[in-house]
Design an enzyme around this catalytic site. Structure first.
Site, PDB file in Angstrom:
ATOM      1  N   ASP A 200       0.899  -1.153   0.000  1.00  9.16           N
ATOM      2  CA  ASP A 200       0.000   0.000   0.000  1.00  9.16           C
ATOM      3  C   ASP A 200       0.934   1.197   0.000  1.00  9.16           C
ATOM      4  OD1 ASP A 200      -1.483   2.273   0.846  1.00  9.16           O
ATOM      5  OD2 ASP A 200      -3.052   0.921   1.542  1.00  9.16           O
ATOM      6  N   HIS A 201       1.070   1.856  -1.145  1.00  6.85           N
ATOM      7  CA  HIS A 201       2.167   2.817  -1.252  1.00  6.85           C
ATOM      8  C   HIS A 201       2.003   4.012  -0.310  1.00  6.85           C
ATOM      9  CE1 HIS A 201      -0.363   5.111  -4.108  1.00  6.85           C
ATOM     10  NE2 HIS A 201       0.441   6.130  -3.894  1.00  6.85           N
ATOM     11  N   HIS A 263      -5.668   2.815   0.984  1.00 11.69           N
ATOM     12  CA  HIS A 263      -4.899   3.944   1.519  1.00 11.69           C
ATOM     13  C   HIS A 263      -5.611   4.659   2.672  1.00 11.69           C
ATOM     14  CE1 HIS A 263      -2.852   3.066  -2.132  1.00 11.69           C
ATOM     15  NE2 HIS A 263      -3.570   3.834  -2.928  1.00 11.69           N
TER      16      HIS A 263
END
Ligand code: BG6
Length: 511
Positions: A200-201, A263
């Site tokens: 999950d950047h 996110h």
């Protein structure tokens, strides 16, 4: 300065100190796609530039299109030139990295391709000292994930010797709870949970990691971080971009699944979690999972009351006219996919009982900005009201995730002069100004952590399952609710979103 940095970001310092990267081959499935060019390889180049890659390292692209090693390297050089944070590209660093980049062509379902990959990696072990250690990075279309994972064991790519193998799984991780559970089971058939890195950047963004430091490395905030003092929390991720080239994917996914399931719920979990017993991955995952489990699931008939969804129409952003969502490429002309969503979530635990968490995300909004704002209860007005002062503004602690990463506190101060006049003022900390260095890209941090085997900034199976449960409950309610309301591009979303929060006596921030 060093001491200050350590106290601001113990996660990063701790990891850098304790874990040197071991030799490995980094295999990207779907290596000809946008993600590889825009994010993965520029991040790997940046790590090489920073001296953070293992000496014995090889990058192997695996994809359908025929291409030579040389062509692949040339394409990646162009990508790094465009997307690296280090400009201009350093020829010495690039030349050394590019000699360790290779390409293999295969269909994802063809066992022969995987046997060839196994043979190629074993040769790299001998020639380049990659020691049997592998990272398999799933950057292909999600529909291919299962096919790829199923091929890894029979082809001998997963070994039980002294080497290690890890898999990094890109989003979207499923499209609902059932598909996410299925993907988790397929992964569990081949890998242990500790070998699985669900990316999950947002968790790789510097300010997101700083949430933990802000909360637990300072004594002044944590005593106030609960329902006694906090009125509500607003988490905003606004984008000025539209769906760009991704209309086909996005029209199936929508804003809720594209941004909130992953996110934004991760941001909520980090903001709301209890102090973990340590900074170990498991301890942090335990606390995040507890928060997500405490979020009240919406019943279908509550969904209209607790959510708003919108879809952008044409408008103008920064002086440029932009098209409406339904005119975007690969979007159905009668699409009912939401490009904006606002939610009110309630965390039913002791710390947060009665404190709403408002989440807001949309494409084609006024500007691109992401922040978490904790709004405190207003101070009793008795003293200043008697002096004829206007009602006091509540204190707000805002964590700016992007752009201008930093933290701001809004507080009240007396306006200079002979009368008592109170106005809100802002205390502002900016990363750029205080540390004078540009933060690494999120993918740099995450790829580095996958290479050293630290899963702290990745998501665990139970977190993913619970997030999908919440999202499914909302989508279930939407099935019988009215479709998304339109909003003009270049605004803060539909007027209904303002009414949504105003009926609780609150206002959206305009960050
Ligand atoms: C991705 C979404 O995960 O995150 C995109 O699929 C979105 O739709 C992007 O634009 C936003 O990421 P960032 O880092 O630009 O805020």
């Amino acid at each position: 300065m060093r001491e200050l940095q350590a106290s601001i970001n113990p996660l990063r310092e701790g990891i850098a100190a304790s874990s040197a990267p071991s030799p490995c081959a980094f295999v990207i499935f779907g290596a000809t796609g946008d993600l590889t060019h825009r994010k993965l390889v520029p991040a790997i180049y940046n790590l090489a530039h920073e001296g953070q890659l293992p000496t014995n390292f090889a990058l192997v692209g695996f994809a359908r299109r025929p291409k030579t090693h040389e062509q692949f390297r040339d394409e990646l050089r162009a990508a790094v030139t465009e997307h690296s944070r280090f400009q201009p590209i350093n020829p010495t660093v690039w030349d050394s990295l590019s000699q360790r980049i290779f390409y293999l062509q295969s269909d994802f379902g063809d066992p022969k391709g995987y046997e060839a990959l196994d043979g190629f990696l074993k040769k790299l072990d001998r020639d380049r000292g990659t020691a049997g250690n592998r990272i398999f990075y799933l950057a292909a279309a999600p529909a291919e994930f299962e096919t790829i994972i199923d091929q890894l064991r029979p082809s001998g790519l997963i070994q039980n010797s002294n080497s290690w193998q890890r898999i990094v799984v890109e989003k979207p991780f499923g499209s609902d709870l059932a598909t996410a559970e299925r993907l988790n089971s397929v992964l569990a058939g081949v890998f242990d949970e500790r070998q699985i890195f669900r990316i999950d950047h947002y968790l790789g963004k510097e300010t997101v990691q700083n949430i933990m430091a802000l909360r637990f490395a300072n004594e002044i905030f944590e005593p106030l971080w609960n329902q006694k003092y906090v009125d509500h929390v607003q988490i905003t991720v606004a984008e000025s971009l539209g769906v760009e080239t991704r209309g086909g994917y996005y029209d199936q996914a929508g804003a809720l699944r594209d941004m909130v399931q992953n996110h934004m719920l991760q941001l909520l979990a980090l903001t709301a979690l209890e102090p973990p017993v340590s900074l170990e991955a498991g301890a942090i995952h335990d606390e995040k999972a507890k928060v997500l489990k405490a979020v009240r699931l919406m019943a279908p008939d509550q969904v209209s009351q607790f959510t708003i969804r919108g879809q952008y129409e044409r408008g103008s952003i920064a002086g440029q006219s932009v098209a409406g969502y339904r005119s975007e490429k690969n979007v159905a002309p009668d699409s009912c996919t939401e490009t904006f969503v606002a939610l009110k979530l309630l965390i039913e635990n002791w710390r947060w009982a009665g404190v709403p968490f408002y989440l807001r995300h949309g494409k084609r909004l006024v500007k691109g900005v992401a922040e978490i704002a904790v709004q405190f209860k207003a101070a009793p007005a008795v003293l200043f009201a008697k002096e004829g002062c206007a009602p006091l503004s509540p204190n707000v602690l805002a964590l700016r995730i992007q752009p201008d990463e930093g933290i701001a506190i809004r507080m009240n101060a007396k306006v200079p002069g002979t009368v008592m006049n109170i106005q809100p003022v802002k205390m502002d900390f900016r990363y750029g100004g205080s540390f004078g260095v540009r933060a690494p890209e999120a993918y740099e941090r995450l790829l580095h952590d996958a290479i050293v085997g630290d899963s702290t900034l990745f998501t665990r199976r139970d977190e993913v399952d619970r997030s999908w449960q919440m999202i499914d409950a909302i989508r279930n309610g939407w099935r019988t609710a009215s479709p998304p309301v339109p909003y003009e591009s270049g605004t803060w979303g539909p007027p209904e979103a303002d009414e949504f929060i105003q009926k609780d006596g609150r206002q959206w921030r305009r960050p």
